[in-house]
Design a protein around this motif. Structure first.
Motif, short mmCIF file in Angstrom:
data_model
loop_
_atom_site.label_atom_id
_atom_site.label_comp_id
_atom_site.label_asym_id
_atom_site.label_seq_id
_atom_site.Cartn_x
_atom_site.Cartn_y
_atom_site.Cartn_z
N VAL A 200 0.83 -0.97 -0.19
CA VAL A 200 -0.08 0.68 0.27
C VAL A 200 0.76 1.06 -0.26
N ALA A 201 0.89 1.83 -1.14
CA ALA A 201 1.61 3.28 -0.93
C ALA A 201 1.08 4.17 -2.11
N ASP A 202 1.26 5.30 -1.91
CA ASP A 202 1.05 6.40 -2.67
C ASP A 202 1.62 6.27 -4.50
N THR A 203 0.06 6.81 -4.82
CA THR A 203 0.77 7.10 -6.69
C THR A 203 2.02 7.92 -6.40
N GLY A 204 3.19 7.07 -7.73
CA GLY A 204 3.75 7.74 -7.73
C GLY A 204 4.83 7.20 -6.81
N ALA A 205 5.24 6.34 -6.13
CA ALA A 205 6.23 5.87 -4.99
C ALA A 205 6.78 4.59 -5.89
N GLY A 206 6.89 4.18 -7.35
CA GLY A 206 7.50 3.08 -7.53
C GLY A 206 6.78 1.53 -7.33
N LYS A 207 5.46 1.70 -7.29
CA LYS A 207 4.82 0.56 -6.94
C LYS A 207 4.59 -0.40 -7.64
N THR A 208 4.37 -0.29 -9.05
CA THR A 208 4.67 -1.31 -10.09
C THR A 208 6.12 -2.03 -9.81
N LEU A 209 6.99 -1.21 -10.06
CA LEU A 209 8.62 -1.57 -9.87
C LEU A 209 8.77 -2.02 -8.91
N ALA A 210 8.29 -1.90 -7.41
CA ALA A 210 8.44 -2.43 -6.31
C ALA A 210 8.01 -3.91 -6.27
N GLY A 211 7.02 -4.17 -7.21
CA GLY A 211 6.35 -5.59 -7.49
C GLY A 211 7.04 -6.27 -8.69
N PHE A 212 7.96 -5.79 -9.79
CA PHE A 212 8.15 -6.50 -10.06
C PHE A 212 9.78 -6.27 -10.08
N LEU A 213 10.27 -5.88 -8.56
CA LEU A 213 12.14 -5.88 -8.45
C LEU A 213 12.20 -7.55 -7.99
N PRO A 214 11.61 -8.60 -7.30
CA PRO A 214 11.85 -9.45 -6.97
C PRO A 214 12.02 -10.63 -8.35
N THR A 215 10.77 -10.80 -9.33
CA THR A 215 10.70 -10.88 -10.75
C THR A 215 12.78 -10.33 -11.80
N LEU A 216 12.27 -8.95 -11.29
CA LEU A 216 13.97 -8.90 -12.29
C LEU A 216 15.07 -9.20 -11.56
N ALA A 217 15.24 -9.29 -10.54
CA ALA A 217 16.52 -10.65 -10.06
C ALA A 217 16.60 -11.43 -9.78
N ALA A 218 15.16 -12.35 -9.82
CA ALA A 218 15.51 -13.59 -10.39
C ALA A 218 16.23 -13.62 -11.89
N PHE A 219 16.57 -12.52 -12.42
CA PHE A 219 16.75 -12.63 -14.38
C PHE A 219 18.22 -12.40 -13.96
N CYS A 220 18.51 -11.68 -12.93
CA CYS A 220 20.18 -11.29 -13.02
C CYS A 220 21.16 -12.09 -13.05
N PRO A 221 22.58 -11.88 -13.78
CA PRO A 221 23.55 -12.76 -13.66
C PRO A 221 23.44 -13.31 -12.25
N SER A 222 24.03 -11.73 -11.91
CA SER A 222 24.57 -12.15 -9.90
C SER A 222 24.07 -12.50 -8.90
N ARG A 223 22.58 -12.69 -9.12
CA ARG A 223 21.72 -13.74 -8.15
C ARG A 223 21.70 -14.77 -8.97
N MET A 224 21.75 -15.60 -10.15
CA MET A 224 22.03 -16.96 -10.81
C MET A 224 22.97 -17.70 -10.59
#
Length: 823
Positions: free
Chosen positions: A41-65
């Motif tokens: 629950v965050a204000d508009t403009g707080a980067g909610k969508t990026l926050a929701g996708f951050l774990p997905t992006l992290a899963a595809f990062c070579p440094s984590r894989m």
């Protein structure tokens, strides 16, 4: 909450832009790493969508894989209530993926997606699929669903507040249960800026309602919004009306002084109407656009693209752009008319300066004096961070029937397994074996009264108890008819060359004849003819009349209604109101009473030889309209000679031949068990509700391969079935579902009950010798409530001024004047 470790690729991406990951974004990553579901629950403009996708992006990062290969198959689902939002998210998500060099394929899927791409997505899905609840449900109906979703790790539900409490939420809840059964480790994520109760949404989001499995992440606070109310520079705030056309010159000046202005209206008709007025005032020829749900896909996409490129100075729109669309250059939001709810207003305000560190700027433009007070209440609620929203209710049986059929299309199932899966959803945790068997029987036979017809036999039970499709053709029929949104019947508006402008309601289109003119999509159009489900038009050579959209009326929320009553009762607070509003309330207080929290004000007075009674309910137009139907029936039974009623969000006015001496008797609670049942059964309300549930449940098909039934055909079919069921099986599953819809959505009977509760406890009945100041807005609507605002506004304002002059007079109407009687 534990914050997740950020892969170096993501850290570098933030750093290269001079940014830092926000606390709530790190906590969303931490919740995912801990194996938890999450509600952000965050204000508009707080980067909610990026926050929701951050774990997905992290899963595809070579440094984590490390030495592992990138994940294969469908990894993340993103579900949004609007197609436009999915396309906007895709556009904004591709940039960081490209910048970081991640091997992630992102695609969208909706009703607009070409069929060949849909087929390819099922065979070779992207890593991230952006879709809607309806498209997700259809995907689950294919036999390859087990394979397609077997690799699923996450589902991100954006703007979860926008649909979780309705039937689209029921459909999504059932899809979540099915996905969790296919991919037990799948994490659920909900994103919102405006949930009223985070605990309720966490329970809805969690499997089996296990709230502890859902982490609550609260966003960093942003700059408080700058919200003001526009007032007339010279004239008074009108007594009545909703279009607020008095503000057009001032609004145009605001548009000239800002980079991009988003002008919200509450209905499609008002969007067209305000757009016309702005265009007429557009002496500088500024690029101004219009956007609403009746426009064609091409027209909407064109406007959305122009906004994204910064080519427009203003865009007039409806709720079609309420949610999440990220156009950073918008520096002003204008709300024309009443906001109706603090959450809705906050959502719209957030479209301006879509950044957390900059305040959003918004202006509210009230159409009348009640709307001014509502606007003031909404501004106060936003400043205090108070939200409102709809309550969760039990899931609909028609939606459940559609889901069961979809499951059968995907493959055979066992009754006990599917029941357990469905009950893992909070929306259907109430479902018992008996009700579920009734649903299965309906899907299998249509019910007792219809079981002799082969067309209703869609699934069959094998000897081992397994249910399967009765015939493969039922799968194709289900997929072209499935869906939750049952639109009012619409006609395509097209030029002769085939170019589509959008749709108008069938009732409006059917009344048009060649040579008639109307305004639509910002154009003056002349009708050339009607053919099938199309209105053929050409550019008109003269100014046109304006279509009236019946549409959905947004009711004032209960929370905002309570705030309005509190403001009316706070006499000391009137000092901050404009002079004409303060005088209006002062004369009302002297002559009568003011509505008070927890009490019901009822006024009775003579006017033009008739007896009038006004009820200040503040329960919304729909509830007041329903109450008006019920009260006039009861008045008829008691010989009071009712002649009519008119409703607004705030007030119900009823008039007749004889005065109402005892409103308490008329408002007794048994009206909901006697007159209500009789009214709904004899009116078209239940038929209309039945039509919707019959379509949603799959009993009546809207489409056949290569052909779509007209609204007239669907209505004819459902009316025939309704009459059969009412006669031979009145307890049919869909009759029960239709009753639930009629009570909750079409009549708002819950809020009618709130009025009756207040009447039973505390009622102020004031008998007056003339119309009161507070009753002027509603009485000025008499005879004009069903007319398009554009045609009625001038007459309405003149009538309101005349009534207002009478109401504000301080001299007695007759020879002597007495203080009002209060029962």
């Amino acid at each position: 909450m534990l914050q997740g470790s950020v892969p170096t690729e993501i850290e570098a991406w933030f750093s290269n832009r001079g940014w830092r990951p926000r606390r709530h974004q790190l906590e969303m990553l931490g919740a995912s790493d801990a194996g938890l579901h999450a509600l952000l629950v965050a204000d508009t403009g707080a980067g909610k969508t990026l926050a929701g996708f951050l774990p997905t992006l992290a899963a595809f990062c070579p440094s984590r894989m490390g030495t592992l290969k990138p994940p294969e198959g469908l990894h993340t689902l993103y579900v949004s209530p609007l197609k436009a939002l999915a396309h906007d998210v895709q556009r904004n998500l591709l940039a960081p993926i490209s910048d970081m060099g991640l091997q992630v394929r992102v695609e969208t899927r909706s009703g607009d997606t070409p069929s060949d791409r849909k087929a390819r997505q099922r065979a070779r899905p992207p890593h991230v699929l952006l879709t809607t609840p309806e498209s997700l449900s259809l995907l689950l109906s294919y036999p390859e669903a087990q394979t397609l979703f077997g690799s699923l790790k996450r589902i991100v539900i954006d703007e979860v507040h926008a649909f979780a409490t309705g039937k689209r939420g029921d459909l999504l809840a059932l899809a979540l249960s099915r996905l969790q059964a296919i991919a037990p480790g799948m994490q659920r994520v909900g994103l919102s800026a405006t949930v009223a109760s985070s605990e309720a949404y966490r329970s809805w989001l969690a499997p089996w309602g296990d709230i502890d499995s859902v982490a609550l992440v609260k966003g960093e606070e942003g700059a408080p919004p700058q919200v003001s109310i526009m007032l007339p520079e010279e004239e008074r705030i009108p007594w009545s009306g909703h279009a607020a056309t008095w503000a057009i010159p001032q609004l145009y000046e605001q548009i000239r002084d800002h980079r991009i202005t988003l002008v919200f209206t509450n209905t499609r008709f008002l969007a067209e109407y305000i757009f016309q007025w702005l265009w007429d005032a557009n002496e500088d020829n500024l690029p101004i656009g219009i956007h609403h749900g009746s426009l064609s896909k091409e027209a909407r996409r064109k406007v959305e693209g122009a906004m994204a490129r910064g080519e427009l100075r203003a865009l007039v729109c409806t709720a079609s752009l309420d949610l999440g669309v990220d156009w950073g250059d918008i520096d002003l939001v204008v709300q024309m008319g009443a906001p109706k709810g603090s959450s809705r207003l906050l959502q719209r305000i957030g479209r301006a300066n879509h950044r957390l560190d900059q305040p959003s700027k918004a202006i509210l433009v009230p159409g009348n004096r009640f709307e001014f007070i509502e606007a003031a209440a909404a501004v106060e609620a936003v400043a205090q961070g108070t939200r409102d929203g709809e309550d969760f209710r039990p899931g609909g049986l028609d939606v459940l029937a559609q889901h069961v059929m979809g499951c059968a299309c995907a493959g055979p199932f066992r009754e006990e397994d599917l029941l357990a899966e469905i009950r893992s959803s909070l929306a259907y945790a109430w479902l018992d074996e008996d009700v579920f068997r009734r649903v299965l029987d309906f899907v299998a036979t249509g019910g007792y009264a219809l079981r002799s017809y082969d067309r209703f036999k869609r699934i069959v039970r094998e000897r081992d108890g397994t249910w399967r499709l009765a015939h493969p053709q039922h799968a194709a029929r289900h997929r072209i008819n499935a869906g939750i949104i049952v639109d009012s019947e619409m006609l395509d508006v097209r030029f002769r060359n085939g170019r589509s402008l959008g749709k108008v309601e069938e009732m409006f289109g059917a009344g048009l004849r060649p040579g008639d003119t109307f305004r639509f999509a910002g154009l003056d159009l002349e009708v050339e003819g009607l053919k099938d489900m199309e209105v053929l038009v050409r550019a008109a050579r003269r100014s046109a009349s304006i279509p009236s959209y019946s549409g959905l009326r947004l009711p004032i929320s209960g929370h905002l209604a309570n705030r309005v009553r509190e403001m009316l009762a706070d006499r000391a607070g009137w000092a901050r109101f404009p002079d004409d509003v303060r005088e209006w309330l002062e004369v009302q207080d002297w002559r009568s009473h003011l509505p008070a929290p927890g009490r019901l004000l009822v006024e009775s007075f003579p006017h033009q030889g008739l007896a009038y009674t006004t009820y200040y309910t503040f329960e919304g137009w729909n509830a007041n309209q329903s109450l008006g139907m019920l009260l006039t029936r009861r008045m008829e039974d008691r010989g009071l000679g009712p002649l009519g009623f008119v409703a607004t969000d705030y007030t119900l006015a009823v008039w007749g031949l004889k005065a109402v001496d005892n409103p308490v008797e008329l408002l007794s609670p048994d009206i909901l068990t006697q007159e209500f049942v009789d009214w709904v059964q004899q009116s078209h309300l239940l038929r209309r509700a039945f039509r919707e549930v019959a379509v949603i449940s799959g009993l009546v098909e809207r489409q056949q391969p290569g052909k779509r039934k007209s609204g007239r055909q669907v209505t004819f079919s459902t009316d025939l079935i309704y009459d059969v069921l009412r006669k031979y099986e009145p307890d049919h599953l869909l009759i029960e579902a239709a009753w639930a819809d009629a009570r909750a959505r079409m009549t708002d009977v819950g809020r009618v009950g709130d009025v009756l509760d207040r009447a039973g406890r505390e009622i102020d009945h004031v008998k007056l010798d003339r119309i009161s100041p507070l009753s002027v807005p509603v009485l000025s609507m008499i005879g004009r409530e069903n007319l398009p605002s554009g045609q009625a506004d001038d007459d309405l304002l003149l009538e309101a001024e005349s009534l207002g002059a009478l109401a504000m007079r301080t001299d007695p109407v007759e020879e002597d004047s007495e203080l009002p009687d209060v029962d």
